[in-house]
Design a protein around this motif. Sequence first.
Motif, PDB file in Angstrom:
ATOM      1  N   PHE A 274     -52.219  -1.761   5.453  1.00  0.00           N
ATOM      2  CA  PHE A 274     -51.133  -2.319   6.250  1.00  0.00           C
ATOM      3  C   PHE A 274     -49.768  -1.952   5.678  1.00  0.00           C
ATOM      4  O   PHE A 274     -48.844  -2.764   5.634  1.00  0.00           O
ATOM      5  CB  PHE A 274     -51.284  -3.851   6.325  1.00  0.00           C
ATOM      6  N   GLU A 275     -49.673  -0.708   5.199  1.00  0.00           N
ATOM      7  CA  GLU A 275     -48.405  -0.121   4.728  1.00  0.00           C
ATOM      8  C   GLU A 275     -47.797  -0.915   3.576  1.00  0.00           C
ATOM      9  O   GLU A 275     -46.574  -1.035   3.457  1.00  0.00           O
ATOM     10  CB  GLU A 275     -47.410  -0.019   5.877  1.00  0.00           C
ATOM     11  N   ARG A 276     -48.637  -1.447   2.729  1.00  0.00           N
ATOM     12  CA  ARG A 276     -48.178  -2.117   1.507  1.00  0.00           C
ATOM     13  C   ARG A 276     -48.915  -1.516   0.318  1.00  0.00           C
ATOM     14  O   ARG A 276     -49.384  -2.204  -0.579  1.00  0.00           O
ATOM     15  CB  ARG A 276     -48.416  -3.622   1.603  1.00  0.00           C
ATOM     16  N   LYS A 277     -48.998  -0.206   0.348  1.00  0.00           N
ATOM     17  CA  LYS A 277     -49.762   0.527  -0.650  1.00  0.00           C
ATOM     18  C   LYS A 277     -49.200   0.353  -2.049  1.00  0.00           C
ATOM     19  O   LYS A 277     -49.945   0.228  -3.025  1.00  0.00           O
ATOM     20  CB  LYS A 277     -49.801   2.004  -0.262  1.00  0.00           C
ATOM     21  N   ASN A 278     -47.870   0.348  -2.170  1.00  0.00           N
ATOM     22  CA  ASN A 278     -47.258   0.209  -3.501  1.00  0.00           C
ATOM     23  C   ASN A 278     -47.637  -1.123  -4.152  1.00  0.00           C
ATOM     24  O   ASN A 278     -47.922  -1.194  -5.352  1.00  0.00           O
ATOM     25  CB  ASN A 278     -45.735   0.333  -3.391  1.00  0.00           C
ATOM     26  N   ASP A 279     -47.640  -2.190  -3.326  1.00  0.00           N
ATOM     27  CA  ASP A 279     -48.054  -3.501  -3.856  1.00  0.00           C
ATOM     28  C   ASP A 279     -49.511  -3.475  -4.311  1.00  0.00           C
ATOM     29  O   ASP A 279     -49.864  -4.057  -5.339  1.00  0.00           O
ATOM     30  CB  ASP A 279     -47.870  -4.576  -2.783  1.00  0.00           C
ATOM     31  N   ALA A 280     -50.344  -2.792  -3.535  1.00  0.00           N
ATOM     32  CA  ALA A 280     -51.762  -2.711  -3.874  1.00  0.00           C
ATOM     33  C   ALA A 280     -51.971  -1.959  -5.182  1.00  0.00           C
ATOM     34  O   ALA A 280     -52.728  -2.400  -6.053  1.00  0.00           O
ATOM     35  CB  ALA A 280     -52.525  -2.028  -2.738  1.00  0.00           C
ATOM     36  N   ILE A 281     -51.295  -0.804  -5.333  1.00  0.00           N
ATOM     37  CA  ILE A 281     -51.446  -0.001  -6.560  1.00  0.00           C
ATOM     38  C   ILE A 281     -50.944  -0.779  -7.777  1.00  0.00           C
ATOM     39  O   ILE A 281     -51.576  -0.773  -8.841  1.00  0.00           O
ATOM     40  CB  ILE A 281     -50.687   1.331  -6.418  1.00  0.00           C
ATOM     41  N   LYS A 282     -49.820  -1.448  -7.605  1.00  0.00           N
ATOM     42  CA  LYS A 282     -49.256  -2.230  -8.706  1.00  0.00           C
ATOM     43  C   LYS A 282     -50.233  -3.331  -9.142  1.00  0.00           C
ATOM     44  O   LYS A 282     -50.453  -3.556 -10.349  1.00  0.00           O
ATOM     45  CB  LYS A 282     -47.926  -2.831  -8.263  1.00  0.00           C
ATOM     46  N   MET A 283     -50.827  -3.993  -8.183  1.00  0.00           N
ATOM     47  CA  MET A 283     -51.771  -5.072  -8.475  1.00  0.00           C
ATOM     48  C   MET A 283     -53.005  -4.534  -9.188  1.00  0.00           C
ATOM     49  O   MET A 283     -53.486  -5.118 -10.175  1.00  0.00           O
ATOM     50  CB  MET A 283     -52.171  -5.765  -7.160  1.00  0.00           C
ATOM     51  N   LEU A 284     -53.503  -3.390  -8.735  1.00  0.00           N
ATOM     52  CA  LEU A 284     -54.721  -2.831  -9.323  1.00  0.00           C
ATOM     53  C   LEU A 284     -54.479  -2.294 -10.727  1.00  0.00           C
ATOM     54  O   LEU A 284     -55.295  -2.487 -11.630  1.00  0.00           O
ATOM     55  CB  LEU A 284     -55.266  -1.720  -8.419  1.00  0.00           C
ATOM     56  N   LEU A 285     -53.346  -1.615 -10.930  1.00  0.00           N
ATOM     57  CA  LEU A 285     -53.045  -1.084 -12.258  1.00  0.00           C
ATOM     58  C   LEU A 285     -52.834  -2.200 -13.266  1.00  0.00           C
ATOM     59  O   LEU A 285     -53.196  -2.067 -14.446  1.00  0.00           O
ATOM     60  CB  LEU A 285     -51.801  -0.187 -12.193  1.00  0.00           C
ATOM     61  N   LYS A 286     -52.298  -3.320 -12.798  1.00  0.00           N
ATOM     62  CA  LYS A 286     -52.122  -4.465 -13.684  1.00  0.00           C
ATOM     63  C   LYS A 286     -53.486  -4.988 -14.136  1.00  0.00           C
ATOM     64  O   LYS A 286     -53.675  -5.327 -15.307  1.00  0.00           O
ATOM     65  CB  LYS A 286     -51.341  -5.561 -12.953  1.00  0.00           C
ATOM     66  N   GLN A 287     -54.432  -5.023 -13.200  1.00  0.00           N
ATOM     67  CA  GLN A 287     -55.780  -5.464 -13.550  1.00  0.00           C
ATOM     68  C   GLN A 287     -56.478  -4.490 -14.494  1.00  0.00           C
ATOM     69  O   GLN A 287     -57.235  -4.893 -15.373  1.00  0.00           O
ATOM     70  CB  GLN A 287     -56.618  -5.634 -12.280  1.00  0.00           C
ATOM     71  N   VAL A 288     -56.221  -3.191 -14.313  1.00  0.00           N
ATOM     72  CA  VAL A 288     -56.839  -2.182 -15.180  1.00  0.00           C
ATOM     73  C   VAL A 288     -56.408  -2.386 -16.627  1.00  0.00           C
ATOM     74  O   VAL A 288     -57.209  -2.240 -17.561  1.00  0.00           O
ATOM     75  CB  VAL A 288     -56.466  -0.766 -14.697  1.00  0.00           C
ATOM     76  N   LYS A 289     -55.175  -2.747 -16.813  1.00  0.00           N
ATOM     77  CA  LYS A 289     -54.661  -2.902 -18.170  1.00  0.00           C
ATOM     78  C   LYS A 289     -55.088  -4.219 -18.820  1.00  0.00           C
ATOM     79  O   LYS A 289     -55.122  -4.328 -20.055  1.00  0.00           O
ATOM     80  CB  LYS A 289     -53.131  -2.820 -18.151  1.00  0.00           C
ATOM     81  N   THR A 290     -55.398  -5.223 -17.991  1.00  0.00           N
ATOM     82  CA  THR A 290     -55.750  -6.538 -18.540  1.00  0.00           C
ATOM     83  C   THR A 290     -57.249  -6.780 -18.556  1.00  0.00           C
ATOM     84  O   THR A 290     -57.832  -7.061 -19.613  1.00  0.00           O
ATOM     85  CB  THR A 290     -55.044  -7.649 -17.747  1.00  0.00           C
ATOM     86  N   SER A 291     -57.882  -6.691 -17.399  1.00  0.00           N
ATOM     87  CA  SER A 291     -59.327  -6.966 -17.315  1.00  0.00           C
ATOM     88  C   SER A 291     -59.965  -6.020 -16.303  1.00  0.00           C
ATOM     89  O   SER A 291     -60.192  -6.398 -15.157  1.00  0.00           O
ATOM     90  CB  SER A 291     -59.564  -8.424 -16.894  1.00  0.00           C
ATOM     91  N   PRO A 292     -60.226  -4.780 -16.715  1.00  0.00           N
ATOM     92  CA  PRO A 292     -60.798  -3.800 -15.792  1.00  0.00           C
ATOM     93  C   PRO A 292     -62.261  -4.116 -15.470  1.00  0.00           C
ATOM     94  O   PRO A 292     -63.031  -4.508 -16.346  1.00  0.00           O
ATOM     95  CB  PRO A 292     -60.673  -2.493 -16.564  1.00  0.00           C
ATOM     96  N   THR A 293     -62.616  -3.944 -14.223  1.00  0.00           N
ATOM     97  CA  THR A 293     -64.000  -4.140 -13.778  1.00  0.00           C
ATOM     98  C   THR A 293     -64.369  -3.006 -12.830  1.00  0.00           C
ATOM     99  O   THR A 293     -63.513  -2.223 -12.406  1.00  0.00           O
ATOM    100  CB  THR A 293     -64.175  -5.482 -13.052  1.00  0.00           C
ATOM    101  N   ALA A 294     -65.640  -2.953 -12.494  1.00  0.00           N
ATOM    102  CA  ALA A 294     -66.119  -1.906 -11.586  1.00  0.00           C
ATOM    103  C   ALA A 294     -65.451  -1.993 -10.231  1.00  0.00           C
ATOM    104  O   ALA A 294     -65.107  -0.967  -9.622  1.00  0.00           O
ATOM    105  CB  ALA A 294     -67.633  -2.021 -11.442  1.00  0.00           C
TER     106      ALA A 294
END
Length: 389
Positions: A274-294
Amino acid sequence: MVRALVYLIIILLGLCISPFLVGSKGYLYLAIGDYQVETSIVFAIIALIIFYSLLQLVEFVVVWLLNMLLSSRYLPERWRKKAARKHTLLGALALAEEDWPAAEKAMAKGAEKGEIPALNLFAAARAAHHQNNTQARDEYLAKAQLEPLAEKAVRTTRTRYLLQQGDLAAAREELDKLNPTSKSKLPVLKLAIELYQAQQDWQALKLLLPIVSKKHVLADEAFQALSLKTNMALLTEATNANEQELEKCWHWLSRAERKQAEYIAQYAIGLSRFERKNDAIKMLLKQVKTSPTASIFAALSEVLTPADVEAKKQLLALEAQYENNLDYQICLAKLYQKNHDYHQAKIWWQKACYLKDDVSSLHALADAQEHLGELNRALQTRRNAAKLI
């Protein structure tokens, strides 16, 4: 016992006074109207005793005849009840042996004059259900429903049978009449959980989850799995609908649930659509650095595109940290494969296969090798994948 004691006392008194009576018989004169009777006292006493004995005998015979008449009047009914108990026992034994035809026949006969007909009818309905005889089953349940106390049990049983039969619409109609709430019994709540899942009515199941948790209908692990399945289904439906539904579903989750990686991953996928890709990437990269999961790495491989160079650089910078993380290797392999960089994709698929031989990873490696013209290696890779099946 009291009567025998009285008789004994009379006999003893007779023995005591008999010598006096023999010596003095006495004289008795009795006049009733125009009739006159003269006799001795001894004869009069003996006559009274004989009269009383005859009266007792007549009383005994009359009572015995009355009992015979009354009992014979209901004798066929007693026979029927005895036969009903016999049929119920035979039906129970047939149920234990899972001899469904015999069980249905015996229980149906036992219900006619049984002490608790509803129990026989429930058993007969169960036997008919196992024979796929739905018409007979429904007839037995309809008869059992005539008992006011059995109405809810009948609806619960009918819902279960319709669900097992695959008639979800009819089962839902019966379940709605039961109206599952916090006051409902556990069997009704379990049926609601099963039926809502079969109908994929995740909204109804979501509303039921607090009740399931409060009443401990499921074990903790089973409840967590059901909760995850329900929320993921709702997020997926919202992702395929519109942004408003996605936000509504996301905020329907509790604060603790909004921190779970699975929900974050699905929510990020929805945001990217829904054209909020930057928010999605930011949220996912934050999770990768803190608690990455499959699930987070899988979402990144789906959200990122070849144009997201900066995000890919941030992922590559974590290579030393996640060199033994299988999901990280697969994520980068998918990203390079999506960019048609089959050389790099092959490298990362090889790293993933080195950490764990997996059929899907081996086939993906073989695809990359084929694109690079390494046909013999690709063939060998597919052979290795076939060995794992």
